[in-house]
Design a protein around this motif. Structure first.
Motif, PDB file in Angstrom:
ATOM      1  N   MET A 124       0.793  -1.241   0.000  1.00  0.00           N
ATOM      2  CA  MET A 124       0.000   0.000   0.000  1.00  0.00           C
ATOM      3  C   MET A 124       0.819   1.282   0.000  1.00  0.00           C
ATOM      4  O   MET A 124       0.345   2.332  -0.443  1.00  0.00           O
ATOM      5  CB  MET A 124      -0.926  -0.005   1.218  1.00  0.00           C
TER       6      MET A 124
ATOM      7  N   ASN B  94      -1.356   5.442   5.367  1.00  0.00           N
ATOM      8  CA  ASN B  94      -2.140   4.219   5.156  1.00  0.00           C
ATOM      9  C   ASN B  94      -2.064   3.256   6.330  1.00  0.00           C
ATOM     10  O   ASN B  94      -2.869   2.328   6.428  1.00  0.00           O
ATOM     11  CB  ASN B  94      -1.652   3.501   3.889  1.00  0.00           C
ATOM     12  N   TYR B  95      -1.064   3.434   7.186  1.00  0.00           N
ATOM     13  CA  TYR B  95      -0.926   2.549   8.346  1.00  0.00           C
ATOM     14  C   TYR B  95      -0.239   3.327   9.468  1.00  0.00           C
ATOM     15  O   TYR B  95       0.282   4.434   9.255  1.00  0.00           O
ATOM     16  CB  TYR B  95      -0.122   1.293   7.981  1.00  0.00           C
TER      17      TYR B  95
ATOM     18  N   PHE C 245      -6.737  -0.588   9.557  1.00  0.00           N
ATOM     19  CA  PHE C 245      -7.411  -0.786   8.270  1.00  0.00           C
ATOM     20  C   PHE C 245      -8.073  -2.162   8.268  1.00  0.00           C
ATOM     21  O   PHE C 245      -7.756  -3.027   9.108  1.00  0.00           O
ATOM     22  CB  PHE C 245      -6.436  -0.642   7.096  1.00  0.00           C
TER      23      PHE C 245
ATOM     24  N   CYS D 172      -3.439  -6.827   2.832  1.00  0.00           N
ATOM     25  CA  CYS D 172      -2.540  -5.862   2.175  1.00  0.00           C
ATOM     26  C   CYS D 172      -2.794  -5.826   0.668  1.00  0.00           C
ATOM     27  O   CYS D 172      -2.758  -4.757   0.050  1.00  0.00           O
ATOM     28  CB  CYS D 172      -1.090  -6.218   2.461  1.00  0.00           C
TER      29      CYS D 172
ATOM     30  N   HIS E 118      -5.985  -3.908   0.025  1.00  0.00           N
ATOM     31  CA  HIS E 118      -6.015  -2.512   0.470  1.00  0.00           C
ATOM     32  C   HIS E 118      -6.255  -1.575  -0.722  1.00  0.00           C
ATOM     33  O   HIS E 118      -5.651  -1.764  -1.802  1.00  0.00           O
ATOM     34  CB  HIS E 118      -4.696  -2.160   1.160  1.00  0.00           C
TER      35      HIS E 118
ATOM     36  N   THR F 180      -3.114  -0.344  -2.622  1.00  0.00           N
ATOM     37  CA  THR F 180      -2.119  -1.249  -3.211  1.00  0.00           C
ATOM     38  C   THR F 180      -2.232  -1.279  -4.736  1.00  0.00           C
ATOM     39  O   THR F 180      -1.210  -1.185  -5.441  1.00  0.00           O
ATOM     40  CB  THR F 180      -2.274  -2.662  -2.626  1.00  0.00           C
TER      41      THR F 180
END
Length: 494
Positions: free
Chosen positions: A192, A203-204, A256, A281, A284, A287
């Motif tokens: 991602m 994103n994280y 997420f 992942c 996501h 990605t």
């Protein structure tokens, strides 16, 4: 002699490593769509390239005793260059190079830990050579075998790959002392990314990194093929193993979605936790777009950002096909952006692309790919040795003063080695300097020259006594003008 098919040449430069006039003509004859299919559905072409190593009529390799690309990193580098020059499946080799940069893993750290023999096996072991029984294939062979398969399957295999388990310290990731390196890179670099743009939210989070590291506790290494248990033992190989006793069984919650429908806490247990996380992942929403942008820079144009319409279309193919990279790459090669003439030569040649294209277009009789290994290092790219987890600095980053000088020197070495073959090939075009230059530019496929540098090339051919096209003159001038074209700025783009 003229190629007269710019679109096919463009396809071969990007989906392969360039093509000889005969290869361009063969693909042009079957039409563009069929040419793309032939490259993308490459299983219809035989994978017999290893059988041709050492066979007359091909570029040479230099052996120091037995040729052993499973245990000698020098031989592994020679083998890959040979495959790039002669494979009947050029896109498979090109995608292996793409994944080598995407999942950047360096030989030297592994060699420092387990010795050169085991490190070479982890990076390059293949079924074509006689590795020990139960030895897994090396990382590059894994990329080759999964070049256009499922991205999820590839990601799982990378997570279990012995070379990756050493490179990002997964072998040390156990309950109570989780190791975060792989957990961080799988989100930041492999899927991602940190964020879509500078103005976008991350994103994280750091807590996600810590939770992911605990997910992969117990994903470790074991001896897969045992010899004398010595780092220099040619029969010793390592394999992935899951150690349930080393797995952290506590709860892991992410910022997420892990499951469709919104579940953010992993509900499975054991090894399945890692598989669930990797699938999340892949799913996501960032990605697919991130892969689309990387593929745009690799295949289409690295001088301009990817249009949003391209990103939406290619990432749409990624999600709709359940992460099938063959469908994704097909959507890239058949896109209007790929075929737009403005994309021709809108990408800097990586050193290995420059070297392989130069060999394919200049000739290789009596030339060994071993002669390219040190020049490649000077150009800034040694296969199996990206500088760090981010891979190589691509684009204009390839072109330091030393890097460009190394390209010029390699061009001199190659053309000097091929001067007699170049003279014989140029003989039908020796009537005038103009005909010899036209032939040379058709043979080498640089980007078009503007008038000043074109006239400089012509001036080189006209210099000295009046043109006669004698053997002596042709021997010097055919190689000389080829050298000048290979060393020109126009040849450094693909």
């Amino acid at each position: 002699m003229a190629r007269h098919d710019d679109r096919t040449e463009h396809l071969l430069r990007r989906a392969g490593f360039g093509g000889s006039p005969d290869e361009v003509a063969e693909l042009a004859r079957i039409g563009y769509q069929a040419a793309v299919d032939l490259l993308v559905f490459y299983e219809q072409a035989p994978d017999d390239v290893d059988e041709r190593i050492g066979v007359p009529g091909h570029v040479g390799v230099t052996t120091r005793g037995q040729f052993s690309p499973d245990t000698s990193i020098t031989d592994a580098r020679q083998r890959w260059l040979f495959r790039m020059v002669h494979s009947r499946r050029p896109l498979q080799e090109k995608m292996a190079l793409f994944w080598h940069h995407h999942f950047a893993t360096a030989y030297q750290k592994i060699a420092d830990t387990y010795g050169g023999t085991v490190a070479t096996r982890m990076m390059a072991a293949s079924e074509a050579y006689n590795g020990p029984k139960n030895s897994p294939v090396g990382q590059i062979e894994l990329f080759r075998q999964n070049a256009l398969g499922s991205f999820y399957d590839l990601l799982v295999k990378v997570a279990r790959d012995p070379a990756m388990l050493v490179w990002l310290d997964g072998r040390l990731n156990v309950r109570g002392t989780p190791q975060e390196n792989f957990a961080r890179e799988v989100m930041e670099l492999f899927t991602m990314g940190i964020r879509a743009s500078d103005s976008s939210p991350n994103n994280y989070t750091e807590d996600d990194v810590k939770a992911a590291a605990r997910v992969f506790t117990g994903w470790n290494l074991t001896v897969g093929a045992r010899g004398a248990n010595n780092v220099n033992d040619a029969t010793l190989a390592y394999a992935y193993t899951y150690r349930s006793t080393q797995h952290d069984t506590g709860s892991k919650t992410f910022s997420f979605d892990i499951y469709p429908g919104g579940g953010r806490t992993i509900t499975s247990g054991g090894e399945q936790e890692g598989l669930d996380f990797l699938l999340a992942c892949c799913r996501h929403p960032q990605t697919g777009p991130r892969l689309a942008r990387k593929l745009y820079a690799f295949f289409v144009d690295e001088l301009h950002p990817a249009p949003q319409s391209f990103v939406d279309r290619v990432s749409g193919a990624y999600y709709a096909s359940n992460f099938d990279m063959r469908r994704v790459v097909l959507s890239v090669l058949l896109s209007p952006e790929f075929s737009d003439p403005s994309a021709y030569y809108a990408r800097y040649a990586w050193p290995v692309e420059f070297v392989v294209k130069a060999i394919k277009e200049t000739g290789w009789a009596g030339f060994s790919v071993d002669a390219a290994l040190t020049p490649l290092l000077s150009m800034g790219q040694s296969l199996f040795e990206p500088p760090d987890v981010n891979g190589w600095e691509t684009g204009a980053g390839w072109f330091s003063t030393g890097g460009m000088l190394a390209r010029m020197n390699f061009a001199a070495t190659l053309t000097q080695n091929q001067r007699f073959n170049l003279r014989e090939a140029a003989r039908p075009y020796k009537a005038t300097p103009e005909t010899l230059l036209a032939y040379t530019l058709d043979r080498l496929s640089p980007m078009p020259f503007d008038s000043p540098p074109y006239n400089d090339l012509l001036g080189y051919l006209r210099a000295g006594t009046s043109w006669t096209g004698s053997d002596t003159e042709l021997l010097a001038k055919a190689a000389g003008v080829t050298h000048l074209v290979l060393a020109s700025p126009e040849y450094q783009f693909v």
